[in-house]
Design a protein around this motif. Structure first.
Motif, mmCIF file in Angstrom:
data_model
loop_
_atom_site.group_PDB
_atom_site.id
_atom_site.type_symbol
_atom_site.label_atom_id
_atom_site.label_comp_id
_atom_site.label_asym_id
_atom_site.label_seq_id
_atom_site.Cartn_x
_atom_site.Cartn_y
_atom_site.Cartn_z
ATOM 1 N N ASP A 2 141.976 28.076 -20.453
ATOM 2 C CA ASP A 2 143.104 27.355 -21.060
ATOM 3 C C ASP A 2 144.269 27.264 -20.074
ATOM 4 O OD1 ASP A 2 141.728 27.183 -23.472
ATOM 5 O OD2 ASP A 2 142.890 28.781 -24.447
ATOM 6 N N TRP A 3 144.542 28.375 -19.398
ATOM 7 C CA TRP A 3 145.634 28.408 -18.432
ATOM 8 C C TRP A 3 145.389 27.435 -17.284
ATOM 9 C CZ3 TRP A 3 150.471 30.258 -17.948
ATOM 10 C CH2 TRP A 3 150.935 31.132 -18.943
ATOM 11 N N LEU A 44 146.561 38.354 -15.212
ATOM 12 C CA LEU A 44 146.325 36.934 -15.443
ATOM 13 C C LEU A 44 146.779 36.125 -14.228
ATOM 14 C CD1 LEU A 44 145.715 34.383 -17.170
ATOM 15 C CD2 LEU A 44 148.088 34.577 -18.022
ATOM 16 N N MET A 45 147.972 36.414 -13.727
ATOM 17 C CA MET A 45 148.476 35.664 -12.584
ATOM 18 C C MET A 45 147.585 35.860 -11.356
ATOM 19 S SD MET A 45 150.780 33.991 -14.019
ATOM 20 C CE MET A 45 151.256 33.080 -12.585
ATOM 21 N N LEU A 46 147.052 37.049 -11.185
ATOM 22 C CA LEU A 46 146.128 37.319 -10.083
ATOM 23 C C LEU A 46 144.875 36.450 -10.225
ATOM 24 C CD1 LEU A 46 145.157 38.980 -7.624
ATOM 25 C CD2 LEU A 46 144.404 40.742 -9.237
ATOM 26 N N ARG A 47 144.307 36.419 -11.411
ATOM 27 C CA ARG A 47 143.104 35.602 -11.628
ATOM 28 C C ARG A 47 143.392 34.120 -11.431
ATOM 29 N NH1 ARG A 47 142.976 39.127 -16.006
ATOM 30 N NH2 ARG A 47 143.357 37.437 -17.509
ATOM 31 N N PHE A 57 151.717 29.931 -5.802
ATOM 32 C CA PHE A 57 152.322 30.661 -6.915
ATOM 33 C C PHE A 57 153.574 31.333 -6.379
ATOM 34 C CE2 PHE A 57 148.228 29.740 -8.492
ATOM 35 C CZ PHE A 57 148.296 29.784 -9.879
ATOM 36 N N VAL A 58 154.720 31.019 -6.981
ATOM 37 C CA VAL A 58 156.013 31.469 -6.484
ATOM 38 C C VAL A 58 156.670 32.339 -7.545
ATOM 39 C CG1 VAL A 58 158.272 30.733 -5.641
ATOM 40 C CG2 VAL A 58 156.238 29.325 -5.155
ATOM 41 N N GLU A 114 151.726 50.802 -14.535
ATOM 42 C CA GLU A 114 150.329 50.701 -14.130
ATOM 43 C C GLU A 114 149.987 49.351 -13.499
ATOM 44 O OE1 GLU A 114 148.041 51.518 -17.620
ATOM 45 O OE2 GLU A 114 148.830 53.555 -17.811
ATOM 46 N N LYS A 115 150.859 48.380 -13.632
ATOM 47 C CA LYS A 115 150.599 47.042 -13.091
ATOM 48 C C LYS A 115 150.973 46.915 -11.617
ATOM 49 C CE LYS A 115 151.120 44.770 -17.504
ATOM 50 N NZ LYS A 115 151.730 43.663 -18.228
ATOM 51 N N ARG A 116 151.538 47.962 -11.052
ATOM 52 C CA ARG A 116 151.994 47.885 -9.655
ATOM 53 C C ARG A 116 150.848 47.549 -8.703
ATOM 54 N NH1 ARG A 116 156.832 47.259 -6.933
ATOM 55 N NH2 ARG A 116 156.009 46.961 -4.862
ATOM 56 N N ASN A 117 149.679 48.144 -8.893
ATOM 57 C CA ASN A 117 148.546 47.855 -8.006
ATOM 58 C C ASN A 117 148.125 46.396 -8.121
ATOM 59 O OD1 ASN A 117 148.439 50.439 -6.954
ATOM 60 N ND2 ASN A 117 146.942 51.149 -8.454
ATOM 61 N N SER A 118 148.101 45.872 -9.331
ATOM 62 C CA SER A 118 147.750 44.461 -9.520
ATOM 63 C C SER A 118 148.788 43.555 -8.865
ATOM 64 C CB SER A 118 147.633 44.123 -11.007
ATOM 65 O OG SER A 118 146.548 44.803 -11.584
ATOM 66 N N TRP A 119 150.065 43.928 -8.989
ATOM 67 C CA TRP A 119 151.131 43.144 -8.345
ATOM 68 C C TRP A 119 150.929 43.141 -6.824
ATOM 69 C CZ3 TRP A 119 154.448 39.448 -8.926
ATOM 70 C CH2 TRP A 119 155.468 39.272 -7.987
ATOM 71 N N ASP A 120 150.625 44.299 -6.275
ATOM 72 C CA ASP A 120 150.406 44.375 -4.824
ATOM 73 C C ASP A 120 149.231 43.511 -4.402
ATOM 74 O OD1 ASP A 120 152.569 46.103 -4.611
ATOM 75 O OD2 ASP A 120 151.323 47.915 -4.537
ATOM 76 N N ARG A 121 148.151 43.529 -5.176
ATOM 77 C CA ARG A 121 146.981 42.681 -4.874
ATOM 78 C C ARG A 121 147.346 41.204 -4.990
ATOM 79 N NH1 ARG A 121 143.169 44.629 -8.963
ATOM 80 N NH2 ARG A 121 142.062 42.692 -8.557
ATOM 81 N N LEU A 122 148.122 40.861 -6.023
ATOM 82 C CA LEU A 122 148.550 39.482 -6.220
ATOM 83 C C LEU A 122 149.355 38.983 -5.024
ATOM 84 C CD1 LEU A 122 149.013 36.920 -7.983
ATOM 85 C CD2 LEU A 122 150.938 38.140 -9.025
ATOM 86 N N THR A 123 150.320 39.760 -4.597
ATOM 87 C CA THR A 123 151.217 39.303 -3.535
ATOM 88 C C THR A 123 150.570 39.314 -2.150
ATOM 89 O OG1 THR A 123 152.214 41.507 -3.358
ATOM 90 C CG2 THR A 123 153.304 39.903 -4.813
ATOM 91 N N GLU A 124 149.375 39.877 -2.042
ATOM 92 C CA GLU A 124 148.642 39.820 -0.782
ATOM 93 C C GLU A 124 147.882 38.509 -0.606
ATOM 94 O OE1 GLU A 124 146.162 43.284 -0.888
ATOM 95 O OE2 GLU A 124 147.843 44.647 -0.491
#
Length: 180
Positions: A151-152, A41-44, A54-55, A65-75
C-alpha cells in the motif's frame, strides 16, 4: 487539531542548498525522529524504492530499540538524514520535497495525536502519504492512507505522479490547511 502558520508554508521559499544536491524524486519526513516513527517501514520502503531519495529533516529524539534500524536506514545510499534545522527553514525544506510522509506506527499513542506536520505539508501543497492513524482518516480526500508495505509503495508512487499536483488537488490541500 493543531493549526499551521499558513503563510509561512504557502509562501514560496528558495530551495535549501543541501536539499538541492539530493536527487529527485524526494520523499520526505520533516520532524523529530523518535519512537513513533515506523523506522522499520521506512527502511523497507527505501530498499524497495531505490529510485527515490528518502529525506529526513529534523533532530534525533529518543529512538530506544529503533536506533539500530535507524542506523541501517541512514546507511542506504538513497537516504539522506539532514538533521536539525531552524524552525524558520522548515517551510523551505517541506516545499521542495516531492512527497511527504507521516509514517507512524499505529498504536494507542499515535491514534491519540494530531500531527502538526499534516497541515504544514498541506499548506506547502505537497502530496502526503500517512499511516492509518485516527486523526488522519477524515482527511482521506487529500491524504493517501497506507497500511501494508505494498500500500505504501503504491501510495508513494501515486503521490510522486504528475496527477498528484493537479490544480484541483493543490487547491484542496491548501483549503484544508487554511481552515486550520
Amino acid at each position: 487539531p493543531n493549526g499551521v502558520d499558513y503563510a509561512a508554508y504557502a509562501t514560496p521559499h528558495a530551495e535549501p542548498a543541501d536539499l538541492a544536491r539530493i536527487p529527485s524524486p524526494r520523499i520526505g519526513y520533516v520532524g523529530v525522529i523518535e519512537t513513533q516513527l515506523d523506522v522499520d517501514l521506512m527502511l523497507r520502503l527505501a530498499q524497495r524504492m531505490s529510485h527515490a531519495s528518502f529525506v529526513f529533516v529534523g533532530p534525533i529524539g529518543f529512538l530506544g530499540e529503533k536506533r539500530n534500524s535507524w542506523d541501517r536506514l541512514t546507511e542506504l545510499p538513497n537516504v539522506h538524514a539532514l538533521g536539525h534545522r531552524d524552525v524558520t527553514m522548515l517551510p523551505a525544506y517541506t516545499q521542495h520535497l516531492d512527497a511527504c510522509v507521516m509514517s507512524y506506527e499505529v498504536t494507542d499513542y499515535t491514534n491519540a495525536i494530531f500531527p502538526l506536520k499534516l497541515n504544514e505539508y498541506l499548506a506547502a501543497d505537497r502530496p502526503v502519504v500517512s499511516s492509518r492513524i485516527d486523526s488522519v482518516l477524515p482527511f482521506a480526500d487529500v491524504v493517501r492512507i497506507a497500511g501494508s508495505d505494498d500500500d505504501w509503495v503504491s501510495a508513494l508512487e501515486a503521490a510522486l505522479s504528475a496527477e498528484a499536483c493537479a490544480d484541483a488537488l493543490v487547491q484542496a490541500r491548501r483549503t484544508i490547511a487554511r481552515e486550520h
